[in-house]
Design an enzyme around this catalytic site. Structure first.
Site, PDB file in Angstrom:
ATOM      1  N   SER A 171      -5.112   7.402 -52.406  1.00 40.07           N
ATOM      2  CA  SER A 171      -4.698   6.178 -51.868  1.00 40.07           C
ATOM      3  C   SER A 171      -5.886   5.545 -50.923  1.00 40.07           C
ATOM      4  CB  SER A 171      -3.410   5.984 -51.102  1.00 40.07           C
ATOM      5  OG  SER A 171      -3.401   4.571 -50.761  1.00 40.07           O
ATOM      6  N   HIS A 176      -9.805   2.211 -36.696  1.00 42.53           N
ATOM      7  CA  HIS A 176     -10.609   1.541 -35.846  1.00 42.53           C
ATOM      8  C   HIS A 176     -10.711   2.102 -34.417  1.00 42.53           C
ATOM      9  CE1 HIS A 176      -9.980  -1.484 -39.140  1.00 42.53           C
ATOM     10  NE2 HIS A 176      -8.796  -1.069 -38.766  1.00 42.53           N
ATOM     11  N   CYS A 191      -0.212   8.544 -52.270  1.00 43.29           N
ATOM     12  CA  CYS A 191       1.018   8.634 -53.229  1.00 43.29           C
ATOM     13  C   CYS A 191       1.121   9.848 -53.783  1.00 43.29           C
ATOM     14  CB  CYS A 191       0.707   7.653 -54.390  1.00 43.29           C
ATOM     15  SG  CYS A 191      -0.910   8.050 -55.130  1.00 43.29           S
TER      16      CYS A 191
END
Length: 307
Positions: A171, A176, A191
């Site tokens: 995935s 940030h 996943c």
């Protein structure tokens, strides 16, 4: 009055009397029918437009587009990236129970997964502003988690900060940074079946580079909060098999909420009858623990609060 059959004048022509009201009604009806037929067949005639008389709109050079204060240093291309070699090694394929092809040594990735959110504060500003150091921490995190990093992209921001995203075979990972505030927010979704909770200490170590106190020259402590959730669509039986299903006490009280400011796994084991998980947790507003009292010198001799 004239007989209904009409009358014959001296010239030999037969004449009939006409009722005026019937005559006027017939004429009016015929006029309406003729007007309606003409409207449907021909349609209304639009008035002519004199284009030369239309006003000309001139461009106003004083109107300029609003610019966002925070922009990428290199907007067209990421400042730092690794696209990978595009090679993914597979084993011998086999057919699963549903008829799909699954590679030997690999798991089947279903539309469900785990989502890990980690927020850390008190981090060194230079680290949070360095694409290279952050990218290395991201690569090392995926390696420790047993995940496959296909590529990543990092952008420096103005006046400070970095945003990165890594594309995983399972995935993604992204984060940030706010260097001035010493904060990073990170999320990892997969996943795959590899558990993500054991990755939390790895993330805290790799990304939690502490700030240096300018007065004492000592490292300051970082603080982190995190949350783990099961995502996507699982069958009821599959959800119940996972020990962090939303209905479990461990998920409800410990691993899921972000307002648990401290949560540390003490032991995780199995007995003959059940799974055993012991965690040390601290909620917002909780009183200091015995360890906190020792650390901060709050314990006095014979203090009854600790007995």
């Amino acid at each position: 009055s004239t007989p209904r059959g009409g009358s014959t004048e001296g010239d030999g022509m037969k004449r009939y009397a006409i009722n005026k009201r019937i005559y006027l009604a017939s004429v009016t009806t015929a006029a309406f029918l003729a007007f309606g037929a003409g409207t449907m067949l021909l349609g209304p005639v639009p008035p002519s437009i004199d284009v030369s008389s239309s006003p000309v709109v001139e461009k106003d050079d004083s109107i300029k587009a609003t610019k966002v204060d925070v922009s990428h240093v290199n907007f067209e291309d990421p400042s730092l990236e690794d696209l990978g070699d595009g090679t993914i090694k597979h084993g011998i394929s086999k057919v699963n129970k549903t008829g799909g092809i699954v590679e030997e040594g690999e798991e089947e990735y279903l539309p469900a997964g785990q989502h890990l959110l980690v927020d850390i504060e008190g981090i060194e500003a230079d680290f949070l502003n360095s694409e290279a150091r952050l990218a290395k921490a991201m690569v090392d995190t995926t390696t420790h988690a047993g995940l496959t990093l296909l590529s990543y992209h990092c952008h420096s921001l103005q006046p400070a900060g970095v945003s990165c995203v890594g594309v995983l075979l399972e995935s993604h990972i992204s984060f940030h940074t706010w260097p001035d505030e010493g904060v990073i927010t990170l999320d990892l979704f997969t996943c795959g079946s590899n558990p993500l909770v054991p990755v939390v200490p790895v993330i805290e170590k790799l990304f939690g580079v502490p700030r240096i106190n300018p007065e004492t020259g000592l490292k300051q402590e970082t603080r982190s909060v995190w949350s783990h959730e099961l995502r996507g669509f699982r069958s009821f039986d599959n959800r119940k098999k996972h020990y962090l299903d939303g209905s479990s006490d461990l998920a409800y009280y410990v691993t899921s909420p972000l307002d648990v400011v401290m949560k540390k796994e003490i032991i995780s084991d199995f007995s003959e009858y059940q799974r055993i998980d012991i965690w040390d947790i601290l909620h917002v507003g909780d009183t200091p623990s015995y360890a906190d009292a020792l650390k901060h010198g709050l314990i006095e001799k014979d203090d009854p609060r600790w007995f």
